[in-house]
Motif scaffolding. Structure first.
Motif, PDB file in Angstrom:
ATOM      1  N   GLN A 131       0.842  -1.191   0.000  1.00 60.89           N
ATOM      2  CA  GLN A 131       0.000   0.000   0.000  1.00 60.89           C
ATOM      3  C   GLN A 131       0.877   1.240   0.000  1.00 60.89           C
ATOM      4  O   GLN A 131       1.842   1.332   0.754  1.00 60.89           O
ATOM      5  CB  GLN A 131      -0.909   0.013   1.223  1.00 60.89           C
ATOM      6  N   LEU A 132       0.537   2.184  -0.871  1.00 56.75           N
ATOM      7  CA  LEU A 132       1.327   3.400  -1.017  1.00 56.75           C
ATOM      8  C   LEU A 132       0.677   4.538  -0.237  1.00 56.75           C
ATOM      9  O   LEU A 132      -0.536   4.723  -0.295  1.00 56.75           O
ATOM     10  CB  LEU A 132       1.438   3.778  -2.487  1.00 56.75           C
ATOM     11  N   GLN A 133       1.522   5.281   0.447  1.00 50.42           N
ATOM     12  CA  GLN A 133       1.055   6.440   1.183  1.00 50.42           C
ATOM     13  C   GLN A 133       2.000   7.594   0.920  1.00 50.42           C
ATOM     14  O   GLN A 133       3.123   7.393   0.481  1.00 50.42           O
ATOM     15  CB  GLN A 133       1.011   6.155   2.682  1.00 50.42           C
ATOM     16  N   HIS A 134       1.536   8.778   1.180  1.00 57.70           N
ATOM     17  CA  HIS A 134       2.294  10.019   1.062  1.00 57.70           C
ATOM     18  C   HIS A 134       2.384  10.470  -0.397  1.00 57.70           C
ATOM     19  O   HIS A 134       1.669   9.995  -1.260  1.00 57.70           O
ATOM     20  CB  HIS A 134       3.681   9.895   1.701  1.00 57.70           C
ATOM     21  N   ARG A 135       3.305  11.367  -0.671  1.00 60.24           N
ATOM     22  CA  ARG A 135       3.448  11.941  -2.007  1.00 60.24           C
ATOM     23  C   ARG A 135       4.433  11.121  -2.843  1.00 60.24           C
ATOM     24  O   ARG A 135       5.475  10.705  -2.343  1.00 60.24           O
ATOM     25  CB  ARG A 135       3.954  13.383  -1.885  1.00 60.24           C
ATOM     26  N   TRP A 136       4.109  10.931  -4.126  1.00 61.26           N
ATOM     27  CA  TRP A 136       4.943  10.163  -5.045  1.00 61.26           C
ATOM     28  C   TRP A 136       5.045  10.900  -6.375  1.00 61.26           C
ATOM     29  O   TRP A 136       4.102  11.541  -6.820  1.00 61.26           O
ATOM     30  CB  TRP A 136       4.338   8.784  -5.304  1.00 61.26           C
ATOM     31  N   TYR A 137       6.207  10.771  -7.030  1.00 62.07           N
ATOM     32  CA  TYR A 137       6.376  11.198  -8.411  1.00 62.07           C
ATOM     33  C   TYR A 137       6.265   9.953  -9.273  1.00 62.07           C
ATOM     34  O   TYR A 137       6.725   8.875  -8.890  1.00 62.07           O
ATOM     35  CB  TYR A 137       7.742  11.850  -8.631  1.00 62.07           C
ATOM     36  N   MET A 138       5.677  10.101 -10.458  1.00 58.92           N
ATOM     37  CA  MET A 138       5.469   8.955 -11.347  1.00 58.92           C
ATOM     38  C   MET A 138       6.003   9.268 -12.731  1.00 58.92           C
ATOM     39  O   MET A 138       5.823  10.383 -13.224  1.00 58.92           O
ATOM     40  CB  MET A 138       3.980   8.632 -11.434  1.00 58.92           C
ATOM     41  N   GLN A 139       6.649   8.270 -13.338  1.00 61.71           N
ATOM     42  CA  GLN A 139       7.131   8.382 -14.712  1.00 61.71           C
ATOM     43  C   GLN A 139       6.730   7.116 -15.455  1.00 61.71           C
ATOM     44  O   GLN A 139       7.079   6.016 -15.053  1.00 61.71           O
ATOM     45  CB  GLN A 139       8.652   8.538 -14.751  1.00 61.71           C
ATOM     46  N   LEU A 140       6.018   7.309 -16.546  1.00 63.13           N
ATOM     47  CA  LEU A 140       5.576   6.198 -17.381  1.00 63.13           C
ATOM     48  C   LEU A 140       6.390   6.207 -18.664  1.00 63.13           C
ATOM     49  O   LEU A 140       6.491   7.229 -19.341  1.00 63.13           O
ATOM     50  CB  LEU A 140       4.080   6.360 -17.697  1.00 63.13           C
ATOM     51  N   ARG A 141       6.997   5.040 -19.002  1.00 67.43           N
ATOM     52  CA  ARG A 141       7.871   4.933 -20.170  1.00 67.43           C
ATOM     53  C   ARG A 141       7.543   3.662 -20.946  1.00 67.43           C
ATOM     54  O   ARG A 141       7.096   2.679 -20.365  1.00 67.43           O
ATOM     55  CB  ARG A 141       9.332   4.870 -19.720  1.00 67.43           C
ATOM     56  N   PRO A 142       7.804   3.663 -22.274  1.00 66.08           N
ATOM     57  CA  PRO A 142       7.554   2.453 -23.058  1.00 66.08           C
ATOM     58  C   PRO A 142       8.656   1.401 -22.913  1.00 66.08           C
ATOM     59  O   PRO A 142       8.418   0.219 -23.152  1.00 66.08           O
ATOM     60  CB  PRO A 142       7.463   2.958 -24.498  1.00 66.08           C
ATOM     61  N   THR A 143       9.865   1.803 -22.567  1.00 63.71           N
ATOM     62  CA  THR A 143      10.971   0.879 -22.343  1.00 63.71           C
ATOM     63  C   THR A 143      11.747   1.336 -21.115  1.00 63.71           C
ATOM     64  O   THR A 143      11.658   2.490 -20.716  1.00 63.71           O
ATOM     65  CB  THR A 143      11.950   0.834 -23.542  1.00 63.71           C
ATOM     66  N   GLN A 144      12.521   0.437 -20.553  1.00 62.34           N
ATOM     67  CA  GLN A 144      13.307   0.827 -19.384  1.00 62.34           C
ATOM     68  C   GLN A 144      14.547   1.620 -19.777  1.00 62.34           C
ATOM     69  O   GLN A 144      14.892   2.593 -19.143  1.00 62.34           O
ATOM     70  CB  GLN A 144      13.716  -0.403 -18.582  1.00 62.34           C
ATOM     71  N   GLN A 145      15.222   1.190 -20.826  1.00 64.30           N
ATOM     72  CA  GLN A 145      16.458   1.842 -21.254  1.00 64.30           C
ATOM     73  C   GLN A 145      16.176   2.726 -22.464  1.00 64.30           C
ATOM     74  O   GLN A 145      15.588   2.281 -23.436  1.00 64.30           O
ATOM     75  CB  GLN A 145      17.520   0.791 -21.624  1.00 64.30           C
ATOM     76  N   ALA A 146      16.604   3.964 -22.415  1.00 63.89           N
ATOM     77  CA  ALA A 146      16.492   4.937 -23.508  1.00 63.89           C
ATOM     78  C   ALA A 146      15.083   5.001 -24.088  1.00 63.89           C
ATOM     79  O   ALA A 146      14.855   4.684 -25.254  1.00 63.89           O
ATOM     80  CB  ALA A 146      17.509   4.623 -24.605  1.00 63.89           C
ATOM     81  N   PRO A 147      14.104   5.403 -23.295  1.00 67.06           N
ATOM     82  CA  PRO A 147      12.740   5.464 -23.807  1.00 67.06           C
ATOM     83  C   PRO A 147      12.562   6.603 -24.806  1.00 67.06           C
ATOM     84  O   PRO A 147      13.243   7.625 -24.733  1.00 67.06           O
ATOM     85  CB  PRO A 147      11.900   5.708 -22.553  1.00 67.06           C
ATOM     86  N   ALA A 148      11.640   6.409 -25.757  1.00 67.34           N
ATOM     87  CA  ALA A 148      11.372   7.430 -26.767  1.00 67.34           C
ATOM     88  C   ALA A 148      10.503   8.550 -26.202  1.00 67.34           C
ATOM     89  O   ALA A 148      10.593   9.682 -26.646  1.00 67.34           O
ATOM     90  CB  ALA A 148      10.693   6.808 -27.977  1.00 67.34           C
ATOM     91  N   TRP A 149       9.661   8.239 -25.228  1.00 70.91           N
ATOM     92  CA  TRP A 149       8.778   9.238 -24.632  1.00 70.91           C
ATOM     93  C   TRP A 149       8.566   8.909 -23.165  1.00 70.91           C
ATOM     94  O   TRP A 149       8.882   7.813 -22.708  1.00 70.91           O
ATOM     95  CB  TRP A 149       7.445   9.315 -25.365  1.00 70.91           C
ATOM     96  N   ARG A 150       7.994   9.875 -22.442  1.00 72.14           N
ATOM     97  CA  ARG A 150       7.643   9.636 -21.047  1.00 72.14           C
ATOM     98  C   ARG A 150       6.485  10.536 -20.650  1.00 72.14           C
ATOM     99  O   ARG A 150       6.311  11.632 -21.188  1.00 72.14           O
ATOM    100  CB  ARG A 150       8.830   9.852 -20.113  1.00 72.14           C
TER     101      ARG A 150
END
Length: 173
Positions: A131-150
């Motif tokens: 369970q997650l609590q508090h404030r979080w930053y999130m980044q969504l990427r199509p690949t783990q290494q050298a993603p084209a977008w985020r």
């Protein structure tokens, strides 16, 4: 006239020597405590390779601009009881797998890297291990290494509302 000799007690029965020794011993104890704490605790906020990170900012800006050109946007819902995550991605690209980085602002050891699997029509599912609590930053990427977008977001968890992940360039406007 008689002069009585005033009897002086020995040094160990007087106040001032013990007061001065107490100050000295307390400063040694506090200094030792701070020394041990500074050696044993890790300060995760210090960036050891700030120059390389500064050069990489152009790549990050390009990833955000590319996501904006593709018209990407995502809505993330996290069930705080079961840990189920559902993400709806809209835009031109729909890879088979997405990588979601959950970044805790002050403690790097709490960061999570999660994988979301494509199920249908831009819907992705995954699982949060705790369970997650508090404030979080999130980044969504199509690949783990050298993603084209985020796509990025900031959220206070737990929440019942959908979290909107958008390109960072759209947040500045």
């Amino acid at each position: 006239m008689t002069v009585e000799s005033k009897r002086i007690p020995p040094w160990y029965k007087q106040f001032w020597p013990w007061f001065l020794l107490g100050l000295l011993l307390s400063s040694i104890a506090v200094s030792t405590t701070y020394l041990v704490l500074s050696i044993t605790t890790f300060d995760g906020m210090v960036e050891d390779n700030y120059y390389k990170r500064g050069l990489a900012i152009n790549e990050v800006i390009e990833q955000d601009e590319h996501a904006a050109r593709l018209g990407l946007r995502a809505d993330l819902r996290i069930d705080d009881l079961t840990g189920d995550m559902t993400l709806d991605l809209s835009g031109e690209q729909r890879p088979e797998r997405l990588y979601l980085a959950l970044i805790f602002p002050t403690q790097g050891d709490r960061d999570l890297d999660l994988v979301l699997e494509h199920v249908r029509d831009g819907r992705y599912v995954g699982q949060v291990p705790r369970q997650l609590q508090h404030r979080w930053y999130m980044q969504l990427r199509p690949t783990q290494q050298a993603p084209a977008w985020r796509l990025t977001a900031e959220a206070r968890l737990p929440t019942r509302e959908a979290i909107a992940l958008t390109p960072a360039t759209q947040k500045d406007n």
